[in-house]
Design a protein around this motif. Structure first.
Motif, mmCIF file in Angstrom:
data_model
loop_
_atom_site.group_PDB
_atom_site.id
_atom_site.type_symbol
_atom_site.label_atom_id
_atom_site.label_comp_id
_atom_site.label_asym_id
_atom_site.label_seq_id
_atom_site.Cartn_x
_atom_site.Cartn_y
_atom_site.Cartn_z
ATOM 1 N N LYS A 490 0.824 -1.210 0.000
ATOM 2 C CA LYS A 490 0.000 0.000 0.000
ATOM 3 C C LYS A 490 0.858 1.260 0.000
ATOM 4 O O LYS A 490 0.505 2.266 -0.620
ATOM 5 N N LEU A 493 2.101 1.752 -3.506
ATOM 6 C CA LEU A 493 1.010 2.261 -4.339
ATOM 7 C C LEU A 493 0.722 3.722 -4.028
ATOM 8 O O LEU A 493 0.483 4.521 -4.929
ATOM 9 N N GLU A 524 -7.175 -7.531 -1.219
ATOM 10 C CA GLU A 524 -7.599 -6.144 -1.513
ATOM 11 C C GLU A 524 -6.419 -5.323 -2.026
ATOM 12 O O GLU A 524 -6.540 -4.558 -2.988
ATOM 13 N N SER A 528 -5.499 -3.807 -6.110
ATOM 14 C CA SER A 528 -5.035 -2.449 -6.423
ATOM 15 C C SER A 528 -3.724 -2.492 -7.198
ATOM 16 O O SER A 528 -3.528 -1.742 -8.157
ATOM 17 N N SER A 532 -2.957 -1.162 -11.010
ATOM 18 C CA SER A 532 -1.942 -0.138 -11.259
ATOM 19 C C SER A 532 -1.010 -0.529 -12.390
ATOM 20 O O SER A 532 -0.396 0.332 -13.028
ATOM 21 N N THR A 536 -6.096 -5.421 -15.479
ATOM 22 C CA THR A 536 -7.417 -5.144 -14.912
ATOM 23 C C THR A 536 -8.323 -6.369 -14.862
ATOM 24 O O THR A 536 -9.147 -6.494 -13.957
ATOM 25 N N GLY A 543 -10.375 -8.733 -6.903
ATOM 26 C CA GLY A 543 -11.219 -7.801 -6.155
ATOM 27 C C GLY A 543 -12.542 -8.405 -5.749
ATOM 28 O O GLY A 543 -13.014 -8.209 -4.617
ATOM 29 N N THR A 565 -11.992 -0.743 -3.524
ATOM 30 C CA THR A 565 -10.969 -1.157 -4.479
ATOM 31 C C THR A 565 -11.593 -1.802 -5.709
ATOM 32 O O THR A 565 -11.184 -1.519 -6.851
ATOM 33 N N LEU A 568 -12.949 0.746 -7.990
ATOM 34 C CA LEU A 568 -11.874 1.415 -8.728
ATOM 35 C C LEU A 568 -11.422 0.563 -9.910
ATOM 36 O O LEU A 568 -11.202 1.067 -11.019
ATOM 37 N N VAL A 569 -11.297 -0.740 -9.681
ATOM 38 C CA VAL A 569 -10.887 -1.658 -10.752
ATOM 39 C C VAL A 569 -11.933 -1.664 -11.863
ATOM 40 O O VAL A 569 -11.595 -1.609 -13.057
ATOM 41 N N ASN A 605 -12.647 7.531 -4.103
ATOM 42 C CA ASN A 605 -12.760 6.731 -5.329
ATOM 43 C C ASN A 605 -14.048 7.013 -6.087
ATOM 44 O O ASN A 605 -14.054 7.113 -7.319
ATOM 45 N N HIS A 714 1.922 7.510 -10.827
ATOM 46 C CA HIS A 714 0.473 7.484 -10.987
ATOM 47 C C HIS A 714 0.062 8.222 -12.264
ATOM 48 O O HIS A 714 0.465 9.362 -12.476
#
Length: 980
Positions: A490, A493, A524, A528, A532, A536, A543, A565, A568-569, A605, A714
């Motif tokens: 985390k 990220l 989880e 993420s 990133s 996906t 996820g 999360t 977001l995905v 998010n 990012h």
């Protein structure tokens, strides 16, 4: 704000900071005095707070405006002070400035002034007794006569040291001045006004007079202290340095300056001997019992209740109160709710440091013992921390460790993660010195790591994880190691650094296949990390499993995180509706269980997903909820800045720029660091670019870049950074630089899902750069690459479709452009993006002018000018006015045609030559003209030569004069499409 002049009697010049309200009040008082309404302003404040600097600025402004400034300072020379010292000092300075002859001409002999200055009696006959007038009356006439030739500002500093004669003369003088053009400014130190000080009744009496105003100068805010530090250093100060100096100085300007000097001299955390001696002398002037009590309070902490102090001091109540009264009267201590505190942290430091080491240990032990025996003396939430502080200070780690652990638990319950992190760090320091700590070091490292993560102490968290991994057995402690690696993932990220996916996969391996909360937590993070890296599809599978597992183990806090999360995905996959539904479910759960940190993250998010798809009204509601939750959870300085930036982005899109700026300013007031500081400054850069403020844009962009690591990756940060740097280059007519910047980032813009919200604006900028290059006759460059990248981006959101059309229109020649700008405008009008719609109207109007469609050109230019003026988009407004002038379009119904154009026509100037003339009048070089009008520099040179020939002029100075006569200097400089 810096000043270019210094006032009489002030021998220094430094950047002036803040005090806007006080400056305005003084300027208003001066204006009234100039109008014949004499005013008195009494400026008060503690020593070193900045009273003299404020008055210096007034004196400088008044002097620049033609006022006569008389400055005098009261001098304490014995019990009564030096008689009439400030009046004498003011007159002597006047004599030094204008000479004896001019000074004596202002007041005739016999009006009493010679009593103040014996040297003026030379060669002058003594007046007879009948012709003498009282001194105060003579001085009043003197001020009135000075005022006849210009306003007078009489400044009397340090009135706390004034003698009785000065106070009496001033009291009478204020009453006698009626219509004189005189502003009197008095200053005094509040911390020198003990009970019964003679200035107190004087001030009470003075306030009853007409035209008297009181003004108290307060301490600097943290932001003002940061500005002071920046002005003294060649480099931007770090947040830690600002915190350190602001805390220790308490916002006192003088103390802050002294601490800055110490820091720049390489003694961070120290202070100069002169400052230490100054503060220590205030304590040493107290009676011995008061000194003893002051030192007890210094060890007690920043604020101490009377009940605790009484228990530790063990003095008779009357003796204790007498000592406290002496310290309070001397402003060494101040009352604070039900107890006592120091007016400055530096004063507390000096008092504590004056104790011998053994004395400090003994006093700490006394406090800790009292608190353990009488816990009711302090609030329950403060008891553990206070006890831990004093046992640590007493040098007894075996007593301090359990108290530190209890205090850390209290801090965690209050969402005070920074305090929890500090307490657990102290516990780790104490642990090796305790024979039976009742807690393993690995457990302590685990807890400290989580606290550091929540407190955004990323570097220390990484260090703690390293120590914990060295301590752990990867087989016996597999789940604990997996959880620690998840936190590391985390952190990576959060920073946009590489390696998160590798770490997350290792954590998954160690977590095993059993359906546990640890595995759900790891999954989880893995989801993420996969997203990133653009993986996906796998991220969605992981996820979904994380959500299922969190539900199965009945961990609602984890379920909120997992749904956020997964949403977001799904957004990255372009499944907008499912993404919103997933995050809405998580948001509802977080609200029901009052999980503020989970609510903050999911609002971040969700607001981002809504904004990227143009649902700005909803994004504002959700973003504001995230900001509120962050404040309540203690994470306003971290996740709260993300929520604030998303909220500001939606407000910006809707044209509510002032509101967006305010939201970001409030977020920065929380003192974020790293990426949390970068994003708000990128938003401020965006606003500054749209407003045409290149200086502000460069300032905020520089802060953003310096706030992140070079490895920052990012997409939502790196693509806007490149785009905004290119926009700044365009504002400065550095087309080649802008082209190089966007060309180097085009491949990174090959993204999917919600990341397209950052790729499309980059392509729009890149297309505008190419349009500008094409207009200058340069060979084609990256148009093909831009088109190729655009073809791979999604266009599911309305504003993405509009941007796609805009990019295509920019990249095709004006003649027969496909799509037409009319089509681009229609697409933008289906969105809520005010600025982009305004830009499209200008391009459509330009297209209409070329097609001789006067009606549509007028309609679009009017709408563009109206919107640009309302939102503050100066470059677009300038371009709208210039296009309107060239096309003979009236921007407002009933508006007369601009007078400059017919005059220019009579002189034979073409529309393009008028545009060049406007820029010439503003001092633009041929290169700048070429950049602004999107023409070659050689073409600009030809236009300049033709203008000089047609107008019969020889140089650019004559051009500026001609432009003024033609009425062109009030016309805005043409900006072309590249100023937007």
């Amino acid at each position: 704000m810096p000043t270019d002049s210094t006032a009489p009697g002030y021998g220094y010049l430094r950047p002036f900071i803040g005090r806007a309200a006080e400056r305005a009040a003084l300027d208003d008082a001066l204006a009234r005095a100039v109008a014949g309404q004499p005013r008195v302003v009494v400026v008060s404040g503690e020593a070193g707070v900045g009273k003299s600097r404020l008055v210096e600025q007034l004196a400088a402004r008044a002097g620049d405006g033609g006022a006569r400034v008389l400055l005098g300072t009261c001098v304490a020379a014995g019990p009564g002070g030096l008689a009439l010292a400030p009046f004498i000092g003011a007159l002597r300075r006047l004599i030094r400035e204008v000479g004896v002859e001019d000074t004596t001409a202002v007041f005739p002999l016999g009006e009493g002034i010679e009593q103040l200055l014996p040297e003026l009696r030379r060669d002058r006959a003594e007046p007879d007794a009948e012709s003498r007038v009282p001194l105060v009356e003579g001085f009043g006439r003197f001020l009135e006569r000075l005022g006849d030739s210009g306003p007078v500002v009489l400044i009397l500093e340090d009135m706390h040291a004034a003698d009785p004669s000065t106070r009496e003369m001033l009291r009478d003088l204020v009453r006698t001045l009626d219509a004189a053009r005189v502003l009197t400014v008095l200053t005094y130190r509040t911390d020198d006004l003990y009970r019964g000080h003679p200035l107190r009744p004087f001030l009470a009496d003075l306030q009853r007079g007409r035209g008297v105003q009181l003004m108290e100068v307060g301490r600097f805010s943290r932001a003002e202290t940061e500005e002071l530090i920046a002005g003294a250093s060649s480099e931007a100060p770090t947040a830690a340095m600002v915190d350190r100096i602001f805390t220790r100085s308490g916002g006192n300007a003088f103390f802050a300056e002294q601490l800055v000097r110490a820091e720049l001299a390489g003694t961070a955390g120290g202070m100069q001997d002169s400052l230490r001696d100054l503060l220590l002398s205030r304590i040493e002037q107290l009676p011995a019992p008061a000194q003893h009590v002051v030192k007890l309070v210094a060890i007690g902490g920043s604020s101490l209740s009377h009940r605790v102090l009484a228990a530790v001091a063990a003095m008779p109540e009357d003796a204790l109160l007498d000592a406290l009264r002496a310290a309070s009267d001397a402003h060494v201590l101040v009352t604070d709710d039900d107890g006592y505190a120091f007016p400055h942290e530096l004063l507390r430091e000096v008092a504590a440091d004056s104790l011998l080491p053994g004395e400090r240990l003994r006093v700490h032990h006394a406090y800790a013992d009292v608190l353990e025996r009488q816990p009711e003396l302090v609030a329950p939430e403060r008891h553990a921390a206070s006890t831990a502080y004093h046992w640590t200070g007493a040098g007894l780690p075996e007593r301090a460790l359990p108290a530190l652990i209890r205090a850390a638990s209290v801090a965690e319950a209050l969402h005070a993660y920074a305090e929890q992190h500090q307490l657990l760090s102290a516990a780790l320091d104490a642990w090796p010195h305790v024979r039976d700590p009742q807690i393993s070091r690995l457990e302590l490292l685990d807890a400290a790591t989580r606290a550091a993560w929540h407190a955004v102490e990323n570097d220390h968290a990484q260090h703690l994880i390293d120590e914990a991994l060295d301590e752990a057995d990867r087989v016996a402690d597999a789940h604990r190691v997996a959880a620690l690696l998840a936190i590391r993932g985390k952190i990576l990220l959060r920073r946009g650094e590489a390696g998160a996916l590798t770490v997350a996969r290792e954590a998954e391996r160690l977590a095993g296949t059993q359906r546990t909360a640890t595995r759900a937590r790891v999954l989880e993070v893995l989801a993420s990390a996969l997203a990133s890296q653009g993986l996906t599809d796998e991220a969605r599978e992981v996820g979904v499993e994380a959500v299922r597992l969190a539900v199965d183990v009945k961990d609602e806090e984890l379920e909120v995180a997992a749904r956020g999360t997964l949403g977001l995905v799904l957004g990255h996959l372009g499944e907008h509706d499912r993404a919103v539904a997933e995050m809405d479910a998580g948001r509802t759960l977080a609200e029901s269980r009052r999980d503020l940190r989970g609510l903050t993250r999911i609002c971040v998010n969700l607001s981002l997903e809504l904004w990227t798809h143009g649902r700005n009204g909803e994004a504002i509601t959700v973003g504001q909820a995230g900001v509120d939750a962050a404040r309540r959870s203690g994470s306003a300085y971290a996740q709260g800045t993300y929520a604030a930036t998303n909220l500001a982005s939606a407000l910006f899109t809707l044209g509510r720029w002032d509101e967006a700026e305010q939201v970001v300013a409030e977020a920065l007031a929380e003192r974020p660091t790293g990426v949390y500081r970068a994003y708000p400054h990128l938003m401020l850069t965006e606003i500054a670019v749209a407003r045409g403020d290149v200086s502000a844009a460069k300032t905020h962009y520089t802060v953003a870049v310096r706030s992140v690591d070079a490895r920052f990756g990012h997409v939502e940060g790196s693509l806007p950074m490149v785009r905004l740097e290119a926009e700044i280059a365009l504002m400065e007519h550095r087309v080649a630089d802008a082209r190089r910047l966007v060309a180097g980032s085009l491949d990174r813009a090959r993204v999917q899902g919600c990341a397209a919200a950052y790729a499309w604006p980059l392509l729009a900028t890149a297309a505008r750069v190419e349009a500008r290059v094409r207009a200058q006759g340069a060979p084609p460059g990256d148009a093909g690459r831009i088109t190729d990248v655009a073809a791979g981006l999604p266009t599911t959101a309305p504003w993405w479709r509009a941007t796609a059309l805009q990019v295509a229109a920019e990249l095709t020649p004006a003649e027969g452009a496909t799509p037409s700008w009319r089509e681009v405008l229609a697409a933008w009008e289906d969105t809520t993006n005010v600025h982009s719609t305004c830009y499209a109207r200008l391009r459509a109007a330009e297209e209409a002018v070329a097609a001789h469609d006067h009606r549509d050109a007028q309609r679009w230019l009017r709408a563009a000018a109206k919107d640009a003026a309302e939102i503050g988009a100066l470059p677009l407004l300038q371009e709208a006015k210039l296009l309107a002038a060239g096309a003979r379009v009236e921007l407002d119904e009933g508006q007369a045609e601009p007078p400059a154009m017919p005059a220019a026509e009579r002189l034979g100037l073409t529309r393009r030559e008028v545009e060049v003339l406007v820029l010439l009048a503003e001092g633009a070089s041929n290169r700048a003209i070429a950049g602004c009008l999107v023409i070659a520099e050689k073409t600009a040179s030809v236009h300049v030569s033709r203008i000089l020939t047609k107008l019969g002029l020889k140089n650019r100075t004559q051009v500026a004069i001609a432009a003024h006569r033609l009425g062109l200097t009030t016309q805005p400089a043409p900006g072309g499409r590249d100023l937007t």
